[in-house]
Design a protein around this motif. Structure first.
Motif, short mmCIF file in Angstrom:
data_model
loop_
_atom_site.label_atom_id
_atom_site.label_comp_id
_atom_site.label_asym_id
_atom_site.label_seq_id
_atom_site.Cartn_x
_atom_site.Cartn_y
_atom_site.Cartn_z
N THR A 29 31.95 -33.87 32.65
CA THR A 29 31.67 -34.71 33.63
C THR A 29 32.45 -35.82 33.32
O THR A 29 32.76 -36.17 32.14
N THR A 31 33.96 -39.87 34.57
CA THR A 31 33.52 -40.86 35.47
C THR A 31 34.75 -41.93 35.69
O THR A 31 35.31 -42.10 34.70
N VAL A 62 33.63 -38.76 48.40
CA VAL A 62 33.67 -39.41 46.98
C VAL A 62 34.95 -39.51 46.32
O VAL A 62 35.45 -40.39 45.62
N SER A 95 31.30 -44.52 45.72
CA SER A 95 30.47 -44.09 44.76
C SER A 95 29.71 -42.92 45.15
O SER A 95 29.25 -42.66 46.27
N ARG A 97 28.75 -38.60 43.49
CA ARG A 97 29.02 -37.39 42.41
C ARG A 97 29.49 -36.11 43.18
O ARG A 97 28.87 -36.20 44.32
N THR A 98 30.45 -35.68 42.66
CA THR A 98 31.13 -34.13 43.34
C THR A 98 31.49 -33.49 42.31
O THR A 98 31.56 -33.75 41.14
N THR A 99 31.69 -32.20 42.82
CA THR A 99 32.20 -31.16 41.84
C THR A 99 33.41 -30.55 42.37
O THR A 99 33.60 -30.72 43.54
N THR A 119 32.76 -31.93 37.01
CA THR A 119 31.92 -32.96 37.97
C THR A 119 32.44 -34.46 37.81
O THR A 119 33.17 -34.69 36.73
N ARG A 121 32.08 -38.22 38.79
CA ARG A 121 31.08 -39.40 39.14
C ARG A 121 32.23 -40.55 39.50
O ARG A 121 33.12 -41.06 38.64
N ARG A 123 32.16 -44.42 40.32
CA ARG A 123 31.26 -45.88 40.31
C ARG A 123 31.89 -46.83 40.93
O ARG A 123 32.96 -47.02 41.51
#
Length: 123
Positions: A29, A31, A62, A95, A97-99, A119, A121, A123
């Motif tokens: 994951t 960010t 996103v 902002s 979350r996605t995959t 994944t 994120r 922000r």
């Protein structure tokens, strides 16, 4: 004086540097900030008939996708044969979350030889 203020303002509001990932980052994951670029560099042997395909697209609200690119390792065009790198480019949009999932297929194969999962994120 005004020029210095404008330069300082633009640097203070510039998006963070591009985040570059490779196959070793699969399953992680990450960010990133809105407007930050994400670059995924994956080795491939295109001249052998192998190719990376997007199997799960990220949520476009996103993360937006940019143009896909290719780089040949140690070869000056025109290149024949050998391996290279496929570049998937994305930009954080808002902002959330996605995959995403990318799969590497050999010629005539329906099952992937490799899978890259991520994944993201924003922000």
């Amino acid at each position: 004086m005004l020029t210095l203020l404008l330069v300082a303002f633009s640097l203070a509001h510039a998006p963070p540097a591009t985040k570059t990932l490779t196959i070793s980052d699969s399953g992680k994951t990450v960010t990133i900030a809105a407007h930050q670029k994400l670059r995924i560099s994956l080795d491939e042997c295109g001249s052998c008939g192998y190719r990376w395909e997007t199997k799960v697209k990220p949520d476009p609200k996103v993360l937006t996708r940019g143009p896909q690119g290719h780089e040949n390792a140690g070869c000056e065009p025109p290149c024949v044969g050998g391996s290279g790198t496929t570049i998937f480019r994305y930009t954080g949009k808002a902002s959330g979350r996605t995959t995403l999932r990318l799969e590497y297929f050999g010629p005539g194969k329906s099952k992937p030889a490799k899978t890259f999962r991520l994944t993201v994120r924003v922000r």
